[in-house]
Structure formats: C-alpha cells, structure tokens
Design a protein around this motif. Structure first.
Motif, PDB file in Angstrom:
ATOM      1  N   ALA A  67       1.009  -1.129  -0.013  1.00 41.66           N
ATOM      2  CA  ALA A  67      -0.108   0.043  -0.021  1.00 41.66           C
ATOM      3  C   ALA A  67       0.950   1.142  -0.069  1.00 41.66           C
ATOM      4  N   ALA A  68       0.663   2.189  -0.673  1.00 42.41           N
ATOM      5  CA  ALA A  68       1.295   3.454  -0.939  1.00 42.41           C
ATOM      6  C   ALA A  68       0.811   4.865  -0.298  1.00 42.41           C
ATOM      7  N   ASP A  69       1.656   5.423   0.355  1.00 46.00           N
ATOM      8  CA  ASP A  69       1.160   6.684   0.915  1.00 46.00           C
ATOM      9  C   ASP A  69       1.157   7.764   0.254  1.00 46.00           C
ATOM     10  N   ARG A  70       0.659   8.985   0.580  1.00 47.88           N
ATOM     11  CA  ARG A  70       0.688  10.167  -0.277  1.00 47.88           C
ATOM     12  C   ARG A  70       2.041  10.676  -0.889  1.00 47.88           C
ATOM     13  N   GLN A  71       3.112  10.416   0.070  1.00 48.58           N
ATOM     14  CA  GLN A  71       4.389  10.715  -0.348  1.00 48.58           C
ATOM     15  C   GLN A  71       5.044   9.641  -1.620  1.00 48.58           C
ATOM     16  N   GLY A  72       4.266   8.711  -1.626  1.00 48.47           N
ATOM     17  CA  GLY A  72       4.661   7.741  -2.631  1.00 48.47           C
ATOM     18  C   GLY A  72       5.310   6.517  -2.068  1.00 48.47           C
ATOM     19  N   ASP A  73       5.813   6.412  -0.849  1.00 47.83           N
ATOM     20  CA  ASP A  73       6.256   5.464  -0.233  1.00 47.83           C
ATOM     21  C   ASP A  73       5.307   4.321  -0.129  1.00 47.83           C
ATOM     22  N   LEU A  74       6.125   3.189  -0.198  1.00 48.68           N
ATOM     23  CA  LEU A  74       5.535   1.965  -0.270  1.00 48.68           C
ATOM     24  C   LEU A  74       5.696   1.124   0.968  1.00 48.68           C
ATOM     25  N   TYR A  75       4.473   0.534   1.734  1.00 47.66           N
ATOM     26  CA  TYR A  75       4.365  -0.207   2.717  1.00 47.66           C
ATOM     27  C   TYR A  75       3.987  -1.560   2.603  1.00 47.66           C
ATOM     28  N   PHE A  76       4.653  -2.703   2.884  1.00 56.31           N
ATOM     29  CA  PHE A  76       4.146  -3.951   2.665  1.00 56.31           C
ATOM     30  C   PHE A  76       4.678  -4.887   3.973  1.00 56.31           C
ATOM     31  N   THR A  77       4.082  -6.066   3.789  1.00 56.70           N
ATOM     32  CA  THR A  77       4.490  -6.758   5.202  1.00 56.70           C
ATOM     33  C   THR A  77       5.468  -8.340   4.780  1.00 56.70           C
ATOM     34  N   ASN A  78       6.120  -8.369   5.787  1.00 57.77           N
ATOM     35  CA  ASN A  78       6.670  -9.916   5.791  1.00 57.77           C
ATOM     36  C   ASN A  78       6.010 -10.645   7.062  1.00 57.77           C
ATOM     37  N   THR A  79       5.160 -11.425   6.861  1.00 58.58           N
ATOM     38  CA  THR A  79       4.228 -11.999   7.637  1.00 58.58           C
ATOM     39  C   THR A  79       5.384 -12.822   8.515  1.00 58.58           C
ATOM     40  N   LYS A  82       6.927 -11.147  10.942  1.00 57.19           N
ATOM     41  CA  LYS A  82       6.233 -10.145  11.714  1.00 57.19           C
ATOM     42  C   LYS A  82       6.556  -8.448  11.658  1.00 57.19           C
ATOM     43  N   GLN A  83       6.702  -8.386  10.300  1.00 56.64           N
ATOM     44  CA  GLN A  83       7.282  -7.076  10.144  1.00 56.64           C
ATOM     45  C   GLN A  83       6.443  -6.189   9.190  1.00 56.64           C
ATOM     46  N   ILE A  84       6.269  -4.916   9.225  1.00 52.33           N
ATOM     47  CA  ILE A  84       5.690  -4.151   8.313  1.00 52.33           C
ATOM     48  C   ILE A  84       7.038  -3.351   7.671  1.00 52.33           C
ATOM     49  N   VAL A  96      12.655  -0.995   7.982  1.00 53.08           N
ATOM     50  CA  VAL A  96      11.612  -1.541   8.713  1.00 53.08           C
ATOM     51  C   VAL A  96      10.674  -0.499   9.313  1.00 53.08           C
ATOM     52  N   PHE A  97       9.506  -0.590   9.041  1.00 52.67           N
ATOM     53  CA  PHE A  97       8.562   0.232   9.755  1.00 52.67           C
ATOM     54  C   PHE A  97       8.042  -0.073  11.054  1.00 52.67           C
ATOM     55  N   ARG A  98       7.807  -1.314  11.175  1.00 48.09           N
ATOM     56  CA  ARG A  98       7.162  -1.813  12.553  1.00 48.09           C
ATOM     57  C   ARG A  98       7.577  -3.328  12.576  1.00 48.09           C
ATOM     58  N   GLU A  99       8.325  -3.365  13.651  1.00 49.24           N
ATOM     59  CA  GLU A  99       8.421  -4.994  14.367  1.00 49.24           C
ATOM     60  C   GLU A  99       7.292  -5.271  15.153  1.00 49.24           C
ATOM     61  N   ASN A 100       7.160  -6.584  15.284  1.00 51.29           N
ATOM     62  CA  ASN A 100       6.115  -7.284  16.133  1.00 51.29           C
ATOM     63  C   ASN A 100       4.761  -6.650  15.489  1.00 51.29           C
ATOM     64  N   SER A 101       4.563  -7.056  14.410  1.00 49.49           N
ATOM     65  CA  SER A 101       3.291  -6.452  13.866  1.00 49.49           C
ATOM     66  C   SER A 101       2.165  -7.467  14.027  1.00 49.49           C
ATOM     67  N   ASN A 102       2.099  -8.398  14.599  1.00 46.20           N
ATOM     68  CA  ASN A 102       1.158  -9.421  14.898  1.00 46.20           C
ATOM     69  C   ASN A 102       0.765  -9.773  13.789  1.00 46.20           C
ATOM     70  N   ALA A 103       2.007 -10.444  12.869  1.00 46.75           N
ATOM     71  CA  ALA A 103       1.606 -10.996  11.687  1.00 46.75           C
ATOM     72  C   ALA A 103       0.907 -10.325  10.769  1.00 46.75           C
ATOM     73  N   ALA A 104       0.999  -9.054  10.541  1.00 51.42           N
ATOM     74  CA  ALA A 104       0.165  -8.030   9.871  1.00 51.42           C
ATOM     75  C   ALA A 104       0.167  -8.577   8.453  1.00 51.42           C
ATOM     76  N   GLU A 119      -4.264  -7.642  11.164  1.00 50.85           N
ATOM     77  CA  GLU A 119      -3.225  -8.358  12.027  1.00 50.85           C
ATOM     78  C   GLU A 119      -3.549  -9.897  12.176  1.00 50.85           C
ATOM     79  N   GLY A 120      -3.102 -10.586  11.363  1.00 49.72           N
ATOM     80  CA  GLY A 120      -3.622 -11.923  11.574  1.00 49.72           C
ATOM     81  C   GLY A 120      -3.211 -12.882  12.674  1.00 49.72           C
ATOM     82  N   GLY A 121      -2.160 -12.565  13.364  1.00 48.30           N
ATOM     83  CA  GLY A 121      -1.525 -13.163  14.447  1.00 48.30           C
ATOM     84  C   GLY A 121      -2.557 -12.590  15.722  1.00 48.30           C
ATOM     85  N   ALA A 122      -3.149 -11.632  15.686  1.00 43.95           N
ATOM     86  CA  ALA A 122      -3.784 -10.980  16.995  1.00 43.95           C
ATOM     87  C   ALA A 122      -5.171 -11.215  16.466  1.00 43.95           C
ATOM     88  N   GLY A 123      -5.557 -11.634  15.393  1.00 42.98           N
ATOM     89  CA  GLY A 123      -7.167 -11.681  14.926  1.00 42.98           C
ATOM     90  C   GLY A 123      -7.890 -10.269  15.048  1.00 42.98           C
TER      91      GLY A 123
END
Length: 345
Positions: A67-79, A82-84, A96-104, A119-123
């Motif tokens: 998913a891309a933000d307004r500035q054009g930076d692209l965020y994605f997950t490594n399930t 457990k990182q974004i 790494v934008f976020r550690e411990n992402s709850n398997a986002a 967040e698949g890991g946290a339901g």
C-alpha cells in the motif's frame, strides 16, 4: 473432509444472497480459464516491463499487503518476520517500519492517510495514525469470539471497512469461520458472507464508482472455490447479486488484487511449480488484468513463487507494486489506479 460433509460432487446449494452456486460441479459446467486464455493478449496496452524494486534480505520471508502513502512510499508486510516494511522509491531504501506487527498481512491507506492493517496473528483490524504513531483497534471479535486471521481489506467512500477473515482449511467446528465482515464508522461489525456460501476469502476491492465489491476465493482443496466473485454494493454497505466473474480452477486462484480507474482488476495469481495442494499450473504465475465483465485482458509473468498481492503507487498512480517471494516488483501501467489509492494526507 470437513468442508464437503453432506454434499456430493455434483450437488447444488443456494447461497444466502440468492445466487445459485455449483458445489463441486464438473468443470465442464464451471470451466476455469480456457486453454487459449493467454493467447493473443495485448498486454503492452496495460502493463510495462517487470522490474525488481527491492529484495528482502531475511531468510524467512513471505511478503504481502502493499500500500502506498501520499508521498509515494510503499509499505508491505513480511508475515514470517512479523514486520511491516517501508520502501522509498525516491531513495531506493528498504527499511523496517514496524517490528512485532502481529503477523500483519493486508494493508490499506484510508483517505486521511492512516494505515489500516489486518493483523492475522492478533485476530484484529487496526488503524495507525502515521503522524502520531498511535494504533487504534477497529475490531477484534465477532459475537464475542476472536476473528479467524484477518487477511485483506478495503474501504468504501462512506468510510466503511470491509475485510476477509480465514482460519484456513478446514473451517473450525467452534469459532468464527471463513467470512467477510464490514466495520461501520461507529464500530459496528457485520458479517456479510460466510461458509458455506464462500469457501476461503482472500483479496477484496471496491470499484471506482463504489457500486461493486470484488472478492477472491482461494481454497487450495479440490472442488472448492478458486475464482473472483462480484457483488452489488448497496448504499447501506449491503451485498447482493453474487456472480462469478472469472474462474481459475483447477489452477491457483488469485491471492491479492487492486483495481484501476477504469474498473479493471489486477490480480496476483498462479504458480511456477505445484505446492502439495490440488492446485495445478493451469493458471500462469503473475499479474492478470481482468475487465469488469470477466475478460482476461493482459498478463505479465512474475519471476518466482509465490506472487501474493499488488497495489498502485507512484506519482501518478501508474506504478503497480507487486509482492512476490523475497522481491518487491514494480510494473508501469498505462491506466492509473483508482483515485482513492492516493490518500489526501
């Protein structure tokens, strides 16, 4: 098998939405992609060349949810980790934008520039204020029970969030089953679709005119749904008039998808090699462009398994970012993505 109990291969069920669905009907009546589906496609009219934008260095890797933000930076997950992750096209930097992402898994930017995450890991489904970093839980249960792993999501013009939730095969005897839910702006959660009318929901998008919701069905077991379904989306957020748009069976179905400003779907589907399921190689591995009437318009092969998801980004929403194995791919597109993929903030 738990799913098929009480049904024969050629039995029929009538879904709660009034659509007649063939349960395990012979594939002469529910045909998948025709043998010549990939022949004669004018793919250059839709897609440019596939380029590798970034490579994830982790040994354990399963990328998803771009998913891309307004500035054009692209965020994605490594399930797996457990990182974004965050990729900046301007600098080529992967961080790494976020550690411990709850398997986002699936990500989505709302019009206010907030990051929604399954967040698949946290339901649960959450929303992050990108200015303050504050994380808000939008929903984490239905009828008092935790969601099965939320997978992918989108939002309509009224601010309602739609997401898929899937425990995996087979559906649990106790607990929430494979389903699609809607979260209203006031926090109310409604279950819109559920087993057995749908089998294993995955990617989900809404058309540019906000009148159609598209859902990928991606069950790996034999004689279950591997297709894209379309539903009329009511002004109140209800779904009706279910129909199969395109059927990928017996190949691997789509996983994630996005939609362009003309209403065409861009679907990550197929395999390079089989993976101990009943899925065949009939669906080629890559990005499939599918018209609103279900016609395959274009195809670009991706370099490795497993291609999972895609989203529009770039300064003019004419770059398709694709998560594929350890690679983040970038494919130029001739048609821009749906305008709401560009947040206001």
């Amino acid at each position: 098998m738990h799913h098929a109990a009480g049904f024969s291969r050629r039995s029929w069920i009538k879904g709660s939405l009034g659509a007649v669905i063939a349960w395990g009907a012979s594939r002469s009546t529910l045909a998948g992609l025709p043998a010549d589906a990939y022949a004669g496609l004018d793919s250059d009219a839709y897609l440019g060349k596939v380029k590798v934008a970034a490579v994830v260095p982790d040994k354990k890797c399963f990328t998803e949810g771009p998913a891309a933000d307004r500035q054009g930076d692209l965020y994605f997950t490594n399930t797996e980790m457990k990182q974004i992750l965050k990729y900046s096209p301007r600098t080529g930097q992967l961080s790494v934008f976020r550690e411990n992402s709850n398997a986002a898994n699936g990500l989505y930017f709302d019009p206010q520039g907030r990051l929604l995450a399954c967040e698949g890991g946290a339901g649960r489904v959450t929303r992050t204020d990108m200015k303050t970093g504050q994380i808000e839980v939008l929903a984490d249960k239905y009828k008092g029970r935790p969601f099965a792993a939320p997978n992918d999501l989108c939002q309509d013009e009224a601010g309602r969030v739609y997401f898929t939730s899937r425990p995996g095969p087979p559906d649990p005897a106790d607990g929430n089953v494979n389903a699609v839910y809607r979260i209203d702006p006031d926090g109310k959660v409604t279950q819109l679709l559920h087993w057995p009318d749908i089998h294993m929901p995955n990617g989900i998008v809404i058309s540019p005119d906000n009148k159609t919701l598209y859902l990928i069905e991606a069950h790996p077991d034999a004689d279950l749904h591997r297709d894209i379904r379309a539903y009329d989306l009511g002004a109140d957020g209800s779904l009706s008039n279910e129909r199969v748009l395109i059927d990928f069976y017996p190949g691997r179905s789509g996983d994630g998808m996005c939609i362009d400003s003309a209403g065409n779907l861009y679907v990550a589907a197929g395999l390079h090699k089989t993976r101990k399921t009943s899925e065949t190689l009939d669906t080629r591995p890559g990005i499939h462009v599918v018209s609103p009437t279900g016609k395959l318009l274009a195809f670009r092969e991706t370099p490795e398994d497993t291609v999972t998801n895609c989203s529009f980004g770039g300064p003019d929403l004419r770059t398709l970012y694709v998560t594929c194995g350890k690679k983040l791919l970038a494919i130029p597109t001739k048609i821009a993505g749906k305008a709401s993929y560009r947040p206001d903030a």
